[in-house]
Design an enzyme around this catalytic site. Structure first.
Site, PDB file in Angstrom:
ATOM      1  N   ASN A 157      15.575  18.058 -16.222  1.00  0.00           N
ATOM      2  CA  ASN A 157      16.089  19.194 -15.443  1.00  0.00           C
ATOM      3  C   ASN A 157      17.596  19.154 -15.193  1.00  0.00           C
ATOM      4  O   ASN A 157      18.235  20.191 -15.126  1.00  0.00           O
ATOM      5  CB  ASN A 157      15.308  19.360 -14.138  1.00  0.00           C
ATOM      6  CG  ASN A 157      15.411  18.166 -13.234  1.00  0.00           C
ATOM      7  OD1 ASN A 157      15.660  17.043 -13.685  1.00  0.00           O
ATOM      8  ND2 ASN A 157      15.222  18.389 -11.952  1.00  0.00           N
ATOM      9  N   GLU A 254      13.227   7.676  -8.943  1.00  0.00           N
ATOM     10  CA  GLU A 254      13.535   9.005  -8.379  1.00  0.00           C
ATOM     11  C   GLU A 254      12.455   9.957  -8.874  1.00  0.00           C
ATOM     12  O   GLU A 254      12.481  10.371 -10.037  1.00  0.00           O
ATOM     13  CB  GLU A 254      14.928   9.460  -8.832  1.00  0.00           C
ATOM     14  CG  GLU A 254      16.066   8.567  -8.355  1.00  0.00           C
ATOM     15  CD  GLU A 254      16.329   8.679  -6.874  1.00  0.00           C
ATOM     16  OE1 GLU A 254      15.815   9.612  -6.234  1.00  0.00           O
ATOM     17  OE2 GLU A 254      17.030   7.804  -6.336  1.00  0.00           O
ATOM     18  N   CYS A 288      13.942  18.684  -8.205  1.00  0.00           N
ATOM     19  CA  CYS A 288      13.005  17.740  -7.563  1.00  0.00           C
ATOM     20  C   CYS A 288      12.925  17.952  -6.053  1.00  0.00           C
ATOM     21  O   CYS A 288      11.872  17.781  -5.454  1.00  0.00           O
ATOM     22  CB  CYS A 288      13.397  16.309  -7.886  1.00  0.00           C
ATOM     23  SG  CYS A 288      15.110  15.934  -7.488  1.00  0.00           S
ATOM     24  N   GLU A 469      19.988   6.772  -5.011  1.00  0.00           N
ATOM     25  CA  GLU A 469      21.136   6.948  -5.893  1.00  0.00           C
ATOM     26  C   GLU A 469      22.271   7.535  -5.060  1.00  0.00           C
ATOM     27  O   GLU A 469      22.037   8.235  -4.076  1.00  0.00           O
ATOM     28  CB  GLU A 469      20.794   7.909  -7.045  1.00  0.00           C
ATOM     29  CG  GLU A 469      19.850   7.269  -8.047  1.00  0.00           C
ATOM     30  CD  GLU A 469      19.561   8.114  -9.285  1.00  0.00           C
ATOM     31  OE1 GLU A 469      19.578   9.347  -9.182  1.00  0.00           O
ATOM     32  OE2 GLU A 469      19.307   7.509 -10.336  1.00  0.00           O
TER      33      GLU A 469
HETATM   34  P1  NDP Z   1       8.415  12.762 -16.933  1.00  0.00           P
HETATM   35  O1  NDP Z   1       7.874  11.749 -16.001  1.00  0.00           O
HETATM   36  O2  NDP Z   1       7.492  13.476 -17.829  1.00  0.00           O
HETATM   37  O3  NDP Z   1       9.515  12.114 -17.894  1.00  0.00           O
HETATM   38  C1  NDP Z   1      10.665  11.450 -17.400  1.00  0.00           C
HETATM   39  C2  NDP Z   1      11.241  10.552 -18.472  1.00  0.00           C
HETATM   40  O4  NDP Z   1      10.337   9.482 -18.725  1.00  0.00           O
HETATM   41  C3  NDP Z   1      11.432  11.253 -19.818  1.00  0.00           C
HETATM   42  O5  NDP Z   1      12.582  10.729 -20.452  1.00  0.00           O
HETATM   43  C4  NDP Z   1      10.174  10.857 -20.553  1.00  0.00           C
HETATM   44  O6  NDP Z   1      10.301  10.969 -21.941  1.00  0.00           O
HETATM   45  C5  NDP Z   1      10.040   9.417 -20.101  1.00  0.00           C
HETATM   46  N1  NDP Z   1       8.715   8.824 -20.228  1.00  0.00           N
HETATM   47  C6  NDP Z   1       7.516   9.430 -20.409  1.00  0.00           C
HETATM   48  N2  NDP Z   1       6.526   8.513 -20.431  1.00  0.00           N
HETATM   49  C7  NDP Z   1       7.113   7.296 -20.255  1.00  0.00           C
HETATM   50  C8  NDP Z   1       6.622   5.951 -20.161  1.00  0.00           C
HETATM   51  N3  NDP Z   1       5.329   5.665 -20.253  1.00  0.00           N
HETATM   52  N4  NDP Z   1       7.517   4.961 -19.960  1.00  0.00           N
HETATM   53  C9  NDP Z   1       8.829   5.216 -19.836  1.00  0.00           C
HETATM   54  N5  NDP Z   1       9.362   6.471 -19.928  1.00  0.00           N
HETATM   55  C10 NDP Z   1       8.503   7.494 -20.122  1.00  0.00           C
HETATM   56  O7  NDP Z   1       9.241  13.767 -16.016  1.00  0.00           O
HETATM   57  P2  NDP Z   1       9.883  15.167 -16.434  1.00  0.00           P
HETATM   58  O8  NDP Z   1      10.858  14.931 -17.542  1.00  0.00           O
HETATM   59  O9  NDP Z   1       8.789  16.152 -16.613  1.00  0.00           O
HETATM   60  O10 NDP Z   1      10.760  15.542 -15.161  1.00  0.00           O
HETATM   61  C11 NDP Z   1      10.285  16.305 -14.101  1.00  0.00           C
HETATM   62  C12 NDP Z   1       9.954  15.420 -12.928  1.00  0.00           C
HETATM   63  O11 NDP Z   1      11.102  14.679 -12.563  1.00  0.00           O
HETATM   64  C13 NDP Z   1       9.539  16.194 -11.702  1.00  0.00           C
HETATM   65  O12 NDP Z   1       8.412  15.590 -11.127  1.00  0.00           O
HETATM   66  C14 NDP Z   1      10.739  16.043 -10.787  1.00  0.00           C
HETATM   67  O13 NDP Z   1      10.403  16.134  -9.427  1.00  0.00           O
HETATM   68  C15 NDP Z   1      11.252  14.695 -11.160  1.00  0.00           C
HETATM   69  N6  NDP Z   1      12.662  14.554 -10.798  1.00  0.00           N
HETATM   70  C16 NDP Z   1      12.996  13.754  -9.752  1.00  0.00           C
HETATM   71  C17 NDP Z   1      14.308  13.650  -9.334  1.00  0.00           C
HETATM   72  C18 NDP Z   1      14.713  12.797  -8.179  1.00  0.00           C
HETATM   73  O14 NDP Z   1      15.898  12.504  -8.049  1.00  0.00           O
HETATM   74  N7  NDP Z   1      13.807  12.378  -7.312  1.00  0.00           N
HETATM   75  C19 NDP Z   1      15.380  14.412 -10.015  1.00  0.00           C
HETATM   76  C20 NDP Z   1      14.907  15.184 -11.123  1.00  0.00           C
HETATM   77  C21 NDP Z   1      13.591  15.257 -11.488  1.00  0.00           C
HETATM   78  P3  NDP Z   1       9.924  12.388 -22.619  1.00  0.00           P
HETATM   79  O15 NDP Z   1      10.587  13.469 -21.869  1.00  0.00           O
HETATM   80  O16 NDP Z   1      10.490  12.247 -23.954  1.00  0.00           O
HETATM   81  O17 NDP Z   1       8.434  12.484 -22.536  1.00  0.00           O
END
Ligand code: NDP
Length: 499
Positions: A157, A254, A288, A469
């Site tokens: 995002n 996060e 998020c 962070e």
């Molecule tokens: P995901 O959990 O699907 O993916 C996050 C990252 O983890 C991506 O790079 C993904 O790769 C990777 N990933 C997936 N599976 C694994 C694994 N088993 N081990 C290690 N890495 C893995 O999240 P989203 O990308 O869908 O992001 C949205 C979410 O992020 C929402 O829930 C949002 O609330 C949260 N978020 C939280 C923030 C905060 O600061 N608290 C800020 C921004 C977002 P790939 O995409 O290639 O599958």
């Protein structure tokens, strides 16, 4: 916006672009049109090993370099980012589907701000330890030492902002990093690595491996990784934390939220509605910290709804590079399906009252119908037991929850396993602080929503995360402590002396 097919994206380590050896290619798309955007070459295990080795080799010299030297280099990188703001923002817009009016004013800017903040912090003594005089002839001193090679794993995002919020404190503290962007929005990774290199960051200090979750999982479990900083969903975060725990790695998590906004009875309703609109529809709800559970005094419900409907007229989906556009599509087809299913569930199963929006595409997106556009949606008069109220939707879906007493609103606001953000709107400052102090969340706002400057430490409570962070505390997440007790008395206080 006309799609331009971007050059293929490769890996980056040892200070330069490197070919991937997996043979796997991920084709990214422009979410506003669903047209292809770039081919991204995915890292194999041996590619990840090579990137980690490159980071290991670079660690000693980088961690031993004076903080002021690192600071100067990172400040140069911040300057380069600012100079290239518009160009990077345009690519982020194509990659994420977020309007240029957002990416050009928020994404790169807030990333560069973090870089500048941490560079200045370490340049100004932020890595100094403490001394404690124990006795006349004995004292303790502490040092903050870099951790080693760290993994950064980003969500889709806020791609470049997330990359910078992780790499800025990581590198400033003397660590090196292997970073994996989301497979959905990887285009910033190589650009950021090149900017770091141009600024003088030595080869191997910042490295990028592209790929899907399996690449992230392999990186997380890599024995040479000292810390994992992860941004993503709670469910993925649990897997990543469990994997890191296997080798006692440091973690920052996060994760997601389902954050409450409490509109107190005396609030300026216009301000409160403006806050709730930001908290639900900025970035098409893909933030998020979204305040998706909006608690409104029961006797103000009608007024509140009326004002929300007025403000919805000002949501302007359209061509993403048009500065008047303030609402984009969702990031991908998978995510579109997920959000649409929540809306269907809200209508069919939760039987929530649909104030506006719902299924179908918004009007005024002529020529962009192929993209993942969705209508800004508001459900009102909701109940806490509804699935759309309980689960993170991560799309432009507001749920309005009427309440009778402030105590009741606070209790209901806290009844969730998540605790990322929370906020209140009120003119009564005493009440504002009283309510905020009762809300179980790590990031809170009074009479505003969403601003997250580099000075502000942010992180979730409960299942929304571990650690923070940004801010001064954000630096502490990237160092380990060494305490040394010095005794100058010349006598060791042994209990094994001759009697
Ligand atoms: P995901 O959990 O699907 O993916 C996050 C990252 O983890 C991506 O790079 C993904 O790769 C990777 N990933 C997936 N599976 C694994 C694994 N088993 N081990 C290690 N890495 C893995 O999240 P989203 O990308 O869908 O992001 C949205 C979410 O992020 C929402 O829930 C949002 O609330 C949260 N978020 C939280 C923030 C905060 O600061 N608290 C800020 C921004 C977002 P790939 O995409 O290639 O599958």
């Amino acid at each position: 916006m006309a799609d331009s097919f971007h050059p293929p994206q490769h890996l980056y380590y040892d200070g330069r672009i490197q070919a991937a050896s997996s043979g796997k290619v991920i084709r990214t798309i422009n979410p506003s049109t669903a047209q292809p955007l770039a081919d991204v070459f995915s890292a194999s295990h041996s590619d990840v090993d090579a990137a980690v080795t490159s980071a290991q080799k670079a660690f000693h010299a980088w961690s031993k370099s004076p903080p002021i030297v690192r600071s100067r280099i990172l400040l140069k990188a911040a300057q380069l980012l600012r100079e290239r703001n518009d160009e990077i923002a345009a690519v982020e817009t194509q990659d994420t589907g977020k309007p240029y009016s957002e990416t050009s004013t928020v994404d790169v800017v807030t990333g560069a701000d973090a870089l500048e903040f941490f560079a200045n912090l370490v340049g100004g003594g932020g890595l100094n330890g403490e001394t404690a005089q124990l006795r006349e002839d004995a004292w303790v001193y502490t040092k903050k030492e870099a951790l080693g090679v760290c993994a950064g794993i980003g969500a889709w995002n806020y791609p470049i902002q997330i990359a910078l919020w992780k790499s800025a404190p990581c590198l400033a503290a003397g660590n090196t990093m292997v970073y994996k962007p989301s497979e959905f929005t990887p285009l910033h990774g190589q650009t950021l690595a090149e900017i770091y290199t141009e600024a003088g960051v030595p080869p191997g200090v910042f490295n990028v491996v592209n790929g899907a979750g399996d690449v992230g999982a392999y990186l997380t479990a890599h024995p040479a990784i000292a810390k994992v900083s992860f941004t993503g969903q709670v469910s993925t975060g649990k897997k990543v934390a469990a994997s890191a725990a296997g080798e006692m790695k440091y973690i920052t998590m996060e994760l997601g939220g389902k954050s409450p906004i409490i509109i107190l009875p005396d609030a300026d309703l216009n301000n409160a509605v403006d806050g709730a609109m930001l908290a639900n529809f900025f970035s098409s709800g893909q933030v998020c910290t979204n305040g998706t559970r909006v608690f409104v005094p029961r006797d103000k419900l009608e007024d509140f709804e009326k004002k929300v409907l007025e403000r919805l007229e000002y949501i302007r989906p359209g061509p993403l590079m048009d500065m008047n556009t303030n609402f984009g599509p969702l990031v991908s087809n998978i995510h579109y399906e997920k959000v649409i299913n929540y809306i269907k569930h809200g209508i069919d199963v939760d039987k929530a009252k649909l104030l506006c929006g719902g299924l179908g595409k918004p009007a005024a997106i002529n020529g962009l119908e192929g993209g993942y556009w969705i209508k800004p949606t508001v459900f009102t008069d909701c109940h806490d037991s509804m699935k759309i109220v309980q689960e993170e939707i991560f799309g432009p879906v507001m749920t309005i929850l009427p309440y009778s007493t402030v105590d009741e609103a606070v209790e209901r606001a806290n009844t969730t396993p998540l605790g990322l953000a929370a906020g209140v709107f009120t003119l009564d400052l005493n009440l504002a602080h009283q309510v905020i102090s009762k809300l179980e969340a790590g990031i809170t706002w009074i009479n505003t929503w969403g601003e997250s400057p580099a000075e502000m430490s942010v992180g979730g409570w409960k299942q929304s995360g571990v650690g923070v962070e940004n801010g001064k505390r954000g630096l502490e997440a990237w160092v380990r402590n060494k305490s040394t007790l010095v005794d100058m008395s010349g006598v060791v206080p042994t209990v094994f002396a001759k009697i």
